[in-house]
Design an enzyme around this catalytic site. Structure first.
Site, PDB file in Angstrom:
ATOM      1  N   PHE A  15      33.992  36.629  45.503  1.00  0.00           N
ATOM      2  CA  PHE A  15      33.476  36.825  44.141  1.00  0.00           C
ATOM      3  C   PHE A  15      34.323  36.112  43.086  1.00  0.00           C
ATOM      4  CE2 PHE A  15      32.686  40.718  46.659  1.00  0.00           C
ATOM      5  CZ  PHE A  15      31.307  40.661  46.721  1.00  0.00           C
ATOM      6  N   GLY A  41      44.699  42.386  47.328  1.00  0.00           N
ATOM      7  CA  GLY A  41      43.241  42.277  47.477  1.00  0.00           C
ATOM      8  C   GLY A  41      42.870  40.935  48.054  1.00  0.00           C
ATOM      9  N   GLY A  70      37.879  47.493  52.468  1.00  0.00           N
ATOM     10  CA  GLY A  70      37.021  47.431  51.284  1.00  0.00           C
ATOM     11  C   GLY A  70      37.434  48.438  50.226  1.00  0.00           C
ATOM     12  N   ASP A 136      44.161  42.102  42.268  1.00  0.00           N
ATOM     13  CA  ASP A 136      42.697  42.047  42.431  1.00  0.00           C
ATOM     14  C   ASP A 136      42.288  42.957  43.590  1.00  0.00           C
ATOM     15  OD1 ASP A 136      40.087  41.223  41.923  1.00  0.00           O
ATOM     16  OD2 ASP A 136      40.251  39.454  43.199  1.00  0.00           O
ATOM     17  N   HIS A 139      39.304  48.519  41.981  1.00  0.00           N
ATOM     18  CA  HIS A 139      39.146  48.509  40.527  1.00  0.00           C
ATOM     19  C   HIS A 139      38.894  49.893  39.944  1.00  0.00           C
ATOM     20  CE1 HIS A 139      39.657  44.389  40.927  1.00  0.00           C
ATOM     21  NE2 HIS A 139      38.469  43.901  40.609  1.00  0.00           N
ATOM     22  N   HIS A 164      42.551  40.132  37.691  1.00  0.00           N
ATOM     23  CA  HIS A 164      41.174  39.656  37.791  1.00  0.00           C
ATOM     24  C   HIS A 164      40.217  40.752  37.335  1.00  0.00           C
ATOM     25  CE1 HIS A 164      37.689  37.653  40.110  1.00  0.00           C
ATOM     26  NE2 HIS A 164      37.953  36.975  39.001  1.00  0.00           N
ATOM     27  N   ASP A 165      39.011  40.355  36.948  1.00  0.00           N
ATOM     28  CA  ASP A 165      37.943  41.285  36.576  1.00  0.00           C
ATOM     29  C   ASP A 165      38.314  42.116  35.349  1.00  0.00           C
ATOM     30  OD1 ASP A 165      36.262  40.469  38.812  1.00  0.00           O
ATOM     31  OD2 ASP A 165      37.732  41.489  40.059  1.00  0.00           O
TER      32      ASP A 165
HETATM   33  N1  SAH Z   1      40.920  38.562  45.737  1.00  0.00           N
HETATM   34  C1  SAH Z   1      39.684  38.501  46.527  1.00  0.00           C
HETATM   35  C2  SAH Z   1      38.789  39.693  46.306  1.00  0.00           C
HETATM   36  C3  SAH Z   1      39.434  41.041  46.550  1.00  0.00           C
HETATM   37  S1  SAH Z   1      38.242  42.360  46.596  1.00  0.00           S
HETATM   38  C4  SAH Z   1      38.945  37.214  46.148  1.00  0.00           C
HETATM   39  O1  SAH Z   1      38.862  36.919  44.956  1.00  0.00           O
HETATM   40  O2  SAH Z   1      38.441  36.519  47.042  1.00  0.00           O
HETATM   41  C5  SAH Z   1      39.305  43.752  46.595  1.00  0.00           C
HETATM   42  C6  SAH Z   1      40.000  44.028  47.913  1.00  0.00           C
HETATM   43  O3  SAH Z   1      40.993  45.024  47.653  1.00  0.00           O
HETATM   44  C7  SAH Z   1      39.123  44.572  49.033  1.00  0.00           C
HETATM   45  O4  SAH Z   1      39.129  43.687  50.126  1.00  0.00           O
HETATM   46  C8  SAH Z   1      39.772  45.918  49.405  1.00  0.00           C
HETATM   47  O5  SAH Z   1      39.836  46.180  50.793  1.00  0.00           O
HETATM   48  C9  SAH Z   1      41.169  45.761  48.837  1.00  0.00           C
HETATM   49  N2  SAH Z   1      41.822  47.032  48.507  1.00  0.00           N
HETATM   50  C10 SAH Z   1      41.356  48.025  47.720  1.00  0.00           C
HETATM   51  N3  SAH Z   1      42.249  49.027  47.641  1.00  0.00           N
HETATM   52  C11 SAH Z   1      43.323  48.654  48.396  1.00  0.00           C
HETATM   53  C12 SAH Z   1      44.572  49.266  48.736  1.00  0.00           C
HETATM   54  N4  SAH Z   1      44.917  50.465  48.254  1.00  0.00           N
HETATM   55  N5  SAH Z   1      45.405  48.608  49.557  1.00  0.00           N
HETATM   56  C13 SAH Z   1      45.075  47.394  50.060  1.00  0.00           C
HETATM   57  N6  SAH Z   1      43.925  46.759  49.768  1.00  0.00           N
HETATM   58  C14 SAH Z   1      43.048  47.378  48.961  1.00  0.00           C
HETATM   59 MG    MG Z   2      38.099  40.146  41.728  1.00  0.00          MG
END
Ligand code: SAH
Ligand code: MG
Length: 211
Positions: A15, A41, A70, A136, A139, A164-165
């Protein structure tokens, strides 16, 4: 950015719009001169290609942390759910294989180091000052705030903190990253640039107190 790596980033699942990815890459070039890069992330590795390309160019590396299960918003029934990332064996999200294929296809296995686990848990044992930290992960407010609290002390003076976001307008997206960004600014991180929802901040010279 190296054209082959840019093509790999564009082809990867995820994304991150191209202009934001290139801004992230530019931040990585700056941060990579200060210390290693770290992403919270990973998802399928798209942003890790932009950061990994920068790490390689700067002679550094990029760590990327994810439990690969996720975020809330990736689960079935939520806005960012993609049924392809569900493991049919268990019915749970599993993006680890996607990440591995993305980095393999990009030829960045020497520059991108995957760390599989819960972000605050990894941070608790982390001791290396960072040239850049890209937040990232999840959220939800508590999750985004926990990532900021856990990782921002490890951004080295002169290093960069990137979110991000970040959406100021509630109609454009969730407000948690924006609220955490505001906390970072209140705590001395200096806004450097904004590209879409990507915001780059510079760490204050004193840094943040470390655990
Ligand atoms: N940075 C990526 C998108 C990340 S989406 C890009 O731009 O391509 C957010 C990710 O955060 C997801 O894969 C989810 O598994 C991870 N995530 C959410 N909470 C987390 C946590 N507590 N520890 C590790 N990863 C986490
Ligand atoms: Mg993002």
């Amino acid at each position: 950015m190296d054209p082959d790596l840019l093509a790999a980033a564009r082809a990867a699942e995820g994304f991150m719009p191209d202009d934001e990815g290139l801004a992230l890459h530019d931040a990585g070039l700056v941060g990579g001169r200060v210390g290693p890069l770290l992403e919270v992330g990973t998802y399928c590795g798209k942003s890790a290609v932009y950061l990994g390309a920068a790490a390689r160019a700067a002679g550094s590396v990029c760590f990327t942390v994810d439990h690969h299960r996720g975020s809330e918003e990736n689960q079935a029934g939520w806005a960012h759910h993609d049924p392809r990332i569900v493991d049919p064996r268990t019915g749970r999200i599993d993006t680890l294989g996607w990440f591995r294929r993305t980095i393999e296809a990009a030829g960045l296995e020497d520059a991108v180091v995957g760390v599989i686990g819960d972000s605050p848990t990894v941070a608790r044992y982390w001791r290396t000052p960072l040239g850049l930290c890209f937040i990232d992960g999840g959220h939800a407010e508590a999750v985004a705030r926990a990532d900021y609290e856990a990782w921002s002390p490890w951004v080295a003076p002169g290093g960069l903190l990137v979110f991000h976001d970040v959406f100021e307008d509630p109609a454009a997206g969730g407000q948690a990253p924006f609220r955490v960004w505001r906390t970072a600014v209140a705590e001395g991180f200096v806004p450097v640039s904004t590209t879409g929802s990507l915001r780059v901040l510079r760490c204050p010279e004193a840094g943040r107190a470390r655990p």
